[in-house]
Design a protein around this motif. Structure first.
Motif, PDB file in Angstrom:
ATOM      1  N   LEU A   1      80.940-108.124   3.555  1.00  0.00           N
ATOM      2  CA  LEU A   1      82.207-108.837   3.699  1.00  0.00           C
ATOM      3  C   LEU A   1      83.206-108.375   2.649  1.00  0.00           C
ATOM      4  O   LEU A   1      84.400-108.205   2.946  1.00  0.00           O
ATOM      5  CB  LEU A   1      81.971-110.342   3.589  1.00  0.00           C
ATOM      6  N   ALA A   2      82.751-108.152   1.432  1.00  0.00           N
ATOM      7  CA  ALA A   2      83.644-107.706   0.357  1.00  0.00           C
ATOM      8  C   ALA A   2      84.299-106.375   0.709  1.00  0.00           C
ATOM      9  O   ALA A   2      85.488-106.158   0.417  1.00  0.00           O
ATOM     10  CB  ALA A   2      82.867-107.586  -0.950  1.00  0.00           C
TER      11      ALA A   2
ATOM     12  N   ASP B   1      88.396-105.679   1.218  1.00  0.00           N
ATOM     13  CA  ASP B   1      89.131-104.594   0.571  1.00  0.00           C
ATOM     14  C   ASP B   1      89.927-103.789   1.595  1.00  0.00           C
ATOM     15  O   ASP B   1      91.073-103.384   1.321  1.00  0.00           O
ATOM     16  CB  ASP B   1      88.164-103.671  -0.168  1.00  0.00           C
ATOM     17  N   LEU B   2      89.349-103.551   2.766  1.00  0.00           N
ATOM     18  CA  LEU B   2      90.058-102.823   3.823  1.00  0.00           C
ATOM     19  C   LEU B   2      91.305-103.591   4.263  1.00  0.00           C
ATOM     20  O   LEU B   2      92.371-103.004   4.476  1.00  0.00           O
ATOM     21  CB  LEU B   2      89.140-102.601   5.029  1.00  0.00           C
ATOM     22  N   ILE B   3      91.159-104.907   4.381  1.00  0.00           N
ATOM     23  CA  ILE B   3      92.285-105.734   4.819  1.00  0.00           C
ATOM     24  C   ILE B   3      93.385-105.761   3.760  1.00  0.00           C
ATOM     25  O   ILE B   3      94.571-105.561   4.067  1.00  0.00           O
ATOM     26  CB  ILE B   3      91.801-107.163   5.141  1.00  0.00           C
TER      27      ILE B   3
ATOM     28  N   PHE C   1      86.534-114.893   0.797  1.00  0.00           N
ATOM     29  CA  PHE C   1      87.770-114.980   1.584  1.00  0.00           C
ATOM     30  C   PHE C   1      88.969-115.304   0.712  1.00  0.00           C
ATOM     31  O   PHE C   1      90.108-114.972   1.073  1.00  0.00           O
ATOM     32  CB  PHE C   1      87.624-116.034   2.687  1.00  0.00           C
ATOM     33  N   HIS C   2      88.744-115.936  -0.430  1.00  0.00           N
ATOM     34  CA  HIS C   2      89.856-116.282  -1.306  1.00  0.00           C
ATOM     35  C   HIS C   2      90.461-115.049  -1.978  1.00  0.00           C
ATOM     36  O   HIS C   2      91.523-115.140  -2.581  1.00  0.00           O
ATOM     37  CB  HIS C   2      89.401-117.292  -2.361  1.00  0.00           C
ATOM     38  N   ARG C   3      89.806-113.908  -1.859  1.00  0.00           N
ATOM     39  CA  ARG C   3      90.387-112.663  -2.381  1.00  0.00           C
ATOM     40  C   ARG C   3      91.447-112.092  -1.449  1.00  0.00           C
ATOM     41  O   ARG C   3      92.198-111.189  -1.834  1.00  0.00           O
ATOM     42  CB  ARG C   3      89.307-111.603  -2.587  1.00  0.00           C
ATOM     43  N   LEU C   4      91.511-112.594  -0.221  1.00  0.00           N
ATOM     44  CA  LEU C   4      92.529-112.097   0.701  1.00  0.00           C
ATOM     45  C   LEU C   4      93.919-112.443   0.176  1.00  0.00           C
ATOM     46  O   LEU C   4      94.168-113.569  -0.277  1.00  0.00           O
ATOM     47  CB  LEU C   4      92.330-112.699   2.093  1.00  0.00           C
ATOM     48  N   GLU C   5      94.813-111.467   0.264  1.00  0.00           N
ATOM     49  CA  GLU C   5      96.145-111.630  -0.320  1.00  0.00           C
ATOM     50  C   GLU C   5      97.179-112.062   0.715  1.00  0.00           C
ATOM     51  O   GLU C   5      98.381-111.907   0.503  1.00  0.00           O
ATOM     52  CB  GLU C   5      96.556-110.306  -0.971  1.00  0.00           C
TER      53      GLU C   5
END
Length: 386
Positions: free
Chosen positions: A164-165, A169-171, A202-206
């Motif tokens: 998932l990580a 990163d791709l997103i 998921f909280h890493r999504l910007e």
């Protein structure tokens, strides 16, 4: 009826392959019996995986059981195809009977061939394809928008947190304004997601994330799955809508529709998320939109609906774009031939009237981690004013 079919067909395939392997492998009876017992044991793990018993095992052992058991289903599928072709070849006298009776060379070719196919299938699965989509609209748009869209993550025993990580990163590398997920974030069990604390990833999504439910969210326990969406900071649209607007200093922000309140301020996108067909009480698309208090003619409207049935409904409702998943396009050939005939569109872009669609084959996968004749993907869509 479908459950009987699902159980009976693999058992018949197992018996058919077992008989052929017993006849083919040039080893003493004892060793052949040992090998066939191991093969049957691996296949039976599939039924263990479908039960809740797997959740009682240590995490590393549960993952091993999942990978071996579910992969055995795909291996058996290809063995059935190979042996059927050889049997047909014997019927028309193109294949000598000796090829299938205690034959060392046939055994070696079979093993090497299957190993190569599934190795390449695994490599193909790990490679995530970036699909680009250009969308234009005559509707008001304060600025061009970039969306990253994906479906069918199937997080669980076979897709752990480190995988998932990599997807996160791709997103983030695409610098999207919004992320859309068309269901099946969860695979079958909540246990690996909770133990690995995947919600934190998921909280890493910007960018803000909007998602609808898939059928696997119901398989994994319903309310616990819904709570995972909340813990992950995902805006779950369950027969509901959200208006997404732009503020120059804060970026994209959501407003959940509440009747007339939806008309307040400048908004760019109307995002509608349907509950999955697993819920027999899910609302109709017409009912969802009528209760939203707004019309798709006022905003660029995106529909999230996990299973791509009845695509005409989005066209009739005036939806601009629909994102679906679910099909995986069969994951492996020749199952892709079946999905291509079951669905009006089982993969890729589609259009009905003024409504455009994209049916994603998914970034993740169910079962064995193989893509043969299909792809794992994420979609980067740019929306521009016309």
């Amino acid at each position: 009826m479908w459950m009987i079919f699902f159980l009976l067909l693999p058992i018949l395939g197992l018996a058919y392959c077992g008989w052929h392997l017993w006849t083919l492998i040039p080893l003493p009876r004892l060793w052949r019996a040992v090998l066939l017992c191991l093969g049957v044991g691996a296949f039976l793990l599939l039924f263990l995986n479908l039960s809740r018993f797997i959740d009682r095992l240590p995490l590393w052992l549960a993952r091993l059981c999942y990978d071996v058991g579910n992969s055995s289903l795909f291996v058996m599928l290809y063995l059935v195809i190979i042996f059927l072709m050889l049997d047909l070849g014997r019927l028309v006298r193109l294949v000598p009977g000796t090829w299938l009776h205690h034959n060392f060379y046939t055994t070696v070719v079979l093993i090497v061939g299957l190993f190569a196919v599934f190795l390449l299938g695994n490599v193909n699965y790990r490679h995530k394809v970036r699909e680009e989509l250009q969308l234009t609209t005559t509707k008001p748009l304060s600025h061009p928008l970039r969306l990253v869209m994906l479906s069918d993550l199937h997080l669980g025993y076979h897709n752990p947190r480190h995988e998932l990580a990599r997807w996160i990163d791709l997103i983030n590398a695409e610098k999207p304004d919004v992320v859309l997920i068309a269901g099946d974030i969860i695979d079958m069990s909540m246990r690996p997601l909770l133990e690995e604390r995947m919600a934190e990833e998921f909280h890493r999504l910007e960018a803000p994330v909007y998602a609808c439910l898939g059928n696997h969210e119901y398989f994994s326990g319903g309310p616990r799955a819904f709570q995972f969406y909340h813990d992950a900071g995902i805006h779950l649209l369950r027969d509901s809508c959200a208006l997404v607007g732009h503020a120059s200093e804060r970026g994209i922000f959501p407003v959940r529709l509440q009747g007339a309140d939806c008309h307040a301020g400048k908004r760019d996108l109307l995002i509608i998320g349907r509950d999955d067909r697993m819920n027999p009480q899910r609302k109709t698309l017409k009912d969802i939109m009528s209760k939203a208090g707004t019309a798709p003619t006022s905003h660029f409207t995106i529909l999230l609906d996990h299973q791509p049935y009845h695509l005409e409904e989005a066209e009739q409702a005036g939806i601009d774009f629909q994102l679906s998943g679910h099909t995986h396009r069969g994951q492996v050939w020749p199952i892709s031939w079946i999905t291509d005939r079951v669905y009006e569109c089982s993969f890729g872009p589609w259009q009905r009237g003024q409504t455009r669609y994209y049916i994603s084959s998914g970034i993740g996968i169910w079962g064995g981690k193989f893509r043969i004749g299909t792809q794992s993907e994420y979609i980067v869509a740019d929306i521009n004013p016309q």
